[in-house]
Design a protein around this motif. Structure first.
Motif, PDB file in Angstrom:
ATOM      1  N   ILE A 467       0.746  -1.207  -0.039  1.00  0.00           N
ATOM      2  CA  ILE A 467      -0.149   0.081   0.102  1.00  0.00           C
ATOM      3  C   ILE A 467       0.825   1.341  -0.041  1.00  0.00           C
ATOM      4  O   ILE A 467       0.597   2.358  -0.788  1.00  0.00           O
ATOM      5  N   LEU A 468       1.987   1.356   0.900  1.00  0.00           N
ATOM      6  CA  LEU A 468       2.749   2.512   0.998  1.00  0.00           C
ATOM      7  C   LEU A 468       3.521   2.541  -0.355  1.00  0.00           C
ATOM      8  O   LEU A 468       4.135   3.620  -0.458  1.00  0.00           O
ATOM      9  N   ARG A 469       3.496   1.672  -1.317  1.00  0.00           N
ATOM     10  CA  ARG A 469       4.145   1.733  -2.514  1.00  0.00           C
ATOM     11  C   ARG A 469       3.384   2.296  -3.595  1.00  0.00           C
ATOM     12  O   ARG A 469       3.688   2.422  -4.581  1.00  0.00           O
ATOM     13  N   GLY A 470       2.186   2.470  -3.110  1.00  0.00           N
ATOM     14  CA  GLY A 470       1.158   3.001  -4.053  1.00  0.00           C
ATOM     15  C   GLY A 470       0.331   2.006  -4.602  1.00  0.00           C
ATOM     16  O   GLY A 470      -0.605   2.336  -5.646  1.00  0.00           O
ATOM     17  N   GLU A 471       0.495   0.666  -4.252  1.00  0.00           N
ATOM     18  CA  GLU A 471      -0.177  -0.439  -4.932  1.00  0.00           C
ATOM     19  C   GLU A 471      -1.564  -0.549  -4.082  1.00  0.00           C
ATOM     20  O   GLU A 471      -1.747  -0.071  -3.033  1.00  0.00           O
ATOM     21  N   ASN A 472      -2.702  -1.089  -4.833  1.00  0.00           N
ATOM     22  CA  ASN A 472      -3.846  -1.517  -3.934  1.00  0.00           C
ATOM     23  C   ASN A 472      -3.939  -3.210  -3.896  1.00  0.00           C
ATOM     24  O   ASN A 472      -4.158  -3.637  -5.047  1.00  0.00           O
ATOM     25  N   PRO A 473      -3.499  -3.727  -3.011  1.00  0.00           N
ATOM     26  CA  PRO A 473      -3.328  -5.365  -3.097  1.00  0.00           C
ATOM     27  C   PRO A 473      -4.460  -6.049  -3.242  1.00  0.00           C
ATOM     28  O   PRO A 473      -4.790  -7.174  -3.190  1.00  0.00           O
ATOM     29  N   PHE A 474      -5.873  -5.188  -2.883  1.00  0.00           N
ATOM     30  CA  PHE A 474      -7.409  -5.715  -2.992  1.00  0.00           C
ATOM     31  C   PHE A 474      -7.878  -5.597  -4.181  1.00  0.00           C
ATOM     32  O   PHE A 474      -8.984  -5.995  -4.520  1.00  0.00           O
ATOM     33  N   ASP A 475      -6.948  -4.965  -5.339  1.00  0.00           N
ATOM     34  CA  ASP A 475      -7.757  -4.929  -6.625  1.00  0.00           C
ATOM     35  C   ASP A 475      -7.176  -5.524  -7.623  1.00  0.00           C
ATOM     36  O   ASP A 475      -5.874  -6.123  -7.686  1.00  0.00           O
ATOM     37  N   HIS A 476      -7.704  -5.849  -8.844  1.00  0.00           N
ATOM     38  CA  HIS A 476      -7.611  -6.561  -9.985  1.00  0.00           C
ATOM     39  C   HIS A 476      -8.349  -6.170 -10.980  1.00  0.00           C
ATOM     40  O   HIS A 476      -9.603  -5.730 -10.996  1.00  0.00           O
ATOM     41  N   GLU A 477      -7.848  -6.025 -12.120  1.00  0.00           N
ATOM     42  CA  GLU A 477      -8.623  -5.582 -13.481  1.00  0.00           C
ATOM     43  C   GLU A 477      -9.829  -6.739 -13.639  1.00  0.00           C
ATOM     44  O   GLU A 477     -10.848  -6.289 -14.417  1.00  0.00           O
ATOM     45  N   ASN A 478      -9.922  -7.956 -13.079  1.00  0.00           N
ATOM     46  CA  ASN A 478     -11.159  -8.738 -12.961  1.00  0.00           C
ATOM     47  C   ASN A 478     -12.166  -8.528 -11.991  1.00  0.00           C
ATOM     48  O   ASN A 478     -13.142  -9.219 -12.126  1.00  0.00           O
ATOM     49  N   ILE A 479     -11.694  -7.616 -11.038  1.00  0.00           N
ATOM     50  CA  ILE A 479     -12.766  -7.533 -10.032  1.00  0.00           C
ATOM     51  C   ILE A 479     -13.869  -6.467 -10.645  1.00  0.00           C
ATOM     52  O   ILE A 479     -13.500  -5.267 -11.054  1.00  0.00           O
TER      53      ILE A 479
END
Length: 643
Positions: A467-479
């Motif tokens: 998250i602190l790297r700017g990612e969203n670990p709960f998200d994906h293009e298939n969601i």
């Protein structure tokens, strides 16, 4: 209170810090000063006073020395680097705070809070920084509404804090001291958790929940007892934001409670979201809610957020400290210190003594403990390892997708939804699921997940780092986010396979029940339970073998639904500790309790765990004369002092 004021003046006068007044604001002692620049030279002063008094100290500036909003914004923008991503700046003129919404909280505060101290010294405003994750703004609507509402009612809130502060810090009156614990809900059952703790000086409630499957007296905790007078209640302590622990908190305000509610910040935010969602579901299903949005709003103004490890006075003879419980975001084990060493209670609430993808395991070390109140949901059984449960879930989904079916996973919006999302996103990235697999999320999952992204410091190290790297670990293009009933029906009736995560987790209402009605007749589909199903809920009835149920169709008419879809239960995802973890918690707990009170479990689980603890006491490092209690509703235990 005079002694406290004198001690503060003795500490500040030698440092030439000019005090205009001292106020008792809830659990904090607020020191108003006229020369904030002196604080820049002595940033340690608040900590020194707090250590000496063993009280929470906050430094505020006298309103007469605060600079204008325009000047303050200019100072902030000059000091804070652009990479911090400031989105919005608002001012609370009553509390002297500048609320800054930003993407990177640490950069706003500065190393060692250097920027915070400079802003305070130069402008007289205290910074309160709120993390804004890079998500759809509508997913942060609840958080923004909470901030805006509290700002609009800051005068009321200050008045409330000062009235409760006088009550908290007034000093002890009675010398004849005792400690009593009364079970109001969640004993010999799962649901409607509520515990009354009384001394000769004060009364507090630990959690006030509802029973998701209850009827009549079994729906709500027993708040009708003579010794519970809301005007005499000093505090409500909320351990985490699940409805069986928070569902009836606003009800107290409907009937005259005007004291504080203590919770962690994420619990406060999640609590508001879930309670408003509960009211909406009840109204749409024709049920009469026990309270309205007005009581939820009153609760917001009376909620005092606490961080883990922060020792806080909540009554003249009680101090509260929260510790990580590992159950859901913001969940807390509550340590209650009573009197000058009279007694110490640790209440676990719901806890997980095992590391998960989402959270670190529960805390085990406390200053002192005489009595432990411990949940026993899985006190009679062990669960599979988490990695085994994940592999089983991926296998079930893969087989269902292969036969062109749909997987319905009822989830609690808080905790279980995020755990399952992490597993599914990881499986898609590692190509453990077919690349075209769609994951539909329905209910309040998106908003709840946004709140998780707001508090990365409370998540596991791996998730926090991403998250602190700017990612969203709960998200994906298939969601895919589901919007409305029509889209729900289109998904259920389409020939495309997929996975559906929908609230509520026990099929007690919400979109999961609608999907069940639509998907149940097709044997290609599968219903997967990944959480505890309380006795009496629709989820538990199906799990126990019921296959013909009466449901309401889209026109509101009763409909007999035959469940021909496959039904699976995958243990191992629970946020509760199983028997092995409960015993490991006791073995690792320091110091050891003299009394253990078991709650939050069905009778067979509680009795089995009690017998195991008694039999293995020496092995667990517990005292040989350990007392294990298994009370039922309305039982009262006298655990210390002389009545």
């Amino acid at each position: 209170m005079k002694k406290i004021a004198l001690t503060i003046m003795e500490q500040l006068t030698p440092k030439y810090i000019q005090v205009s007044r001292i106020e008792f604001e809830g659990p904090e002692i607020a020191i108003y000063v006229r020369n904030p620049k002196a604080l820049a030279e002595h940033p340690e002063v608040a900590k020194e006073i707090a250590k000496k008094l063993k009280k929470r100290i906050v430094i505020r500036t006298d309103p007469s020395v605060r600079r204008s909003e325009k000047e303050t914004i200019e100072v902030i923008k000059n000091l804070v680097p652009p990479e911090a991503g400031i989105k919005e700046i608002k001012f609370d003129h009553v509390l002297g705070e500048v609320i800054i919404k930003a993407e990177k909280v640490g950069l706003v505060y500065g190393k060692g809070q250097s920027i915070y101290n400079k802003v305070l010294a130069e402008t007289g405003w205290r910074m309160n920084v709120v993390r804004i994750p890079p998500v759809d703004p509508k997913d942060l609507s609840t958080l923004n509404k909470i901030i805006d509402y509290m700002l609009s009612q800051s005068s009321y809130r200050l008045e409330f804090l000062r009235s409760s502060g006088e009550r908290i810090h007034r000093g002890v009156i009675f010398e004849n001291r005792y400690v009593r614990i009364t079970a109001l809900g969640g004993f010999m059952e799962v649901g409607r958790s509520a515990i009354l703790i009384e001394t000769s000086e004060s009364k507090i409630l630990l959690d006030v929940g509802i029973n998701p499957s209850g009827i009549g007296y079994n729906l709500y905790p027993r708040l009708d007892i003579d010794q519970l007078n809301l005007e005499e209640l000093d505090a409500v302590v909320v351990t985490h934001a699940h409805l069986d622990h928070i569902g009836l908190v606003p009800y107290l305000f409907k009937y005259g409670y005007r004291g504080p509610v203590y919770a962690t910040k994420p619990t406060r935010d999640l609590m508001v979201l879930l309670l408003l969602d509960l009211l909406d579901i009840m109204q749409r299903s024709g049920q009469k809610p026990p309270y309205t949005q007005q009581e939820v709003k009153k609760m917001i103004l009376h909620t005092i957020p606490l961080d883990y490890g922060e020792v806080t006075d909540i009554a003249p003879d009680m101090k509260l400290t929260f510790y990580n419980a590992g159950h859901i975001l913001g969940s807390a084990i509550a340590h209650i210190h009573i009197g000058e060493g009279l007694h110490n209670i640790v209440y676990t609430g719901d806890f997980k003594f095992g590391r998960t993808r989402l959270l670190d395991k529960a805390h085990t070390e406390f200053p002192r403990v005489e009595t432990l109140i411990m949940e026993s949901t899985y006190g009679d059984r062990d669960q599979p390892r988490r990695d085994e449960a994940e592999l089983e879930l991926i296998s079930v989904i893969s087989k269902t997708i292969a036969r062109r079916g749909k997987v319905l996973i009822p989830v609690m919006a808080v905790g279980r939804a995020q755990e399952i999302l992490l597993v599914l996103v990881d499986a898609l990235r590692k190509k453990l699921l077919p690349p075209e697999t769609k994951i539909y999320i329905d209910g309040s999952i998106k908003e709840v997940t946004a709140i998780h992204l707001t508090y990365p410091e409370l998540l596991s190290a791996q998730v926090r780092a991403r998250i602190l790297r700017g990612e969203n670990p709960f998200d994906h293009e298939n969601i895919v986010r589901v919007e409305g009933r029509q889209m729900r029906e289109d998904i259920a009736k389409s020939d495309e396979p997929g996975v559906i995560l929908a609230t509520a987790g026990m099929l007690t209402g919400g979109p999961s029940v609608e999907y069940l009605r639509l998907l149940a007749p097709d044997p290609r589909n599968v219903l997967v339970f990944v959480s505890y199903q309380a006795k009496g809920t629709l989820g538990r009835r199906i799990l126990d073998g019921e296959r013909e149920i009466t449901m309401v169709d889209e026109e509101g008419k009763p409909q007999l639904v035959r469940i021909q879809m496959e039904v699976k239960s995958i243990d191992g995802f629970s946020g509760h500790s199983d028997r092995r973890q409960l015993l490991a918690f006791l073995a690792n707990m320091k110091p050891k309790p003299k009394n253990i009170i078991l709650n939050h479990g069905e009778p067979q689980s509680i009795h089995a765990l009690a017998e195991t603890i008694r039999r293995r006491a020496r092995h667990l490092g517990l005292p040989e004369d350990i007392r294990v209690y298994t009370p039922t509703i309305l039982d009262t235990l006298h655990i210390a002092g002389v009545a």
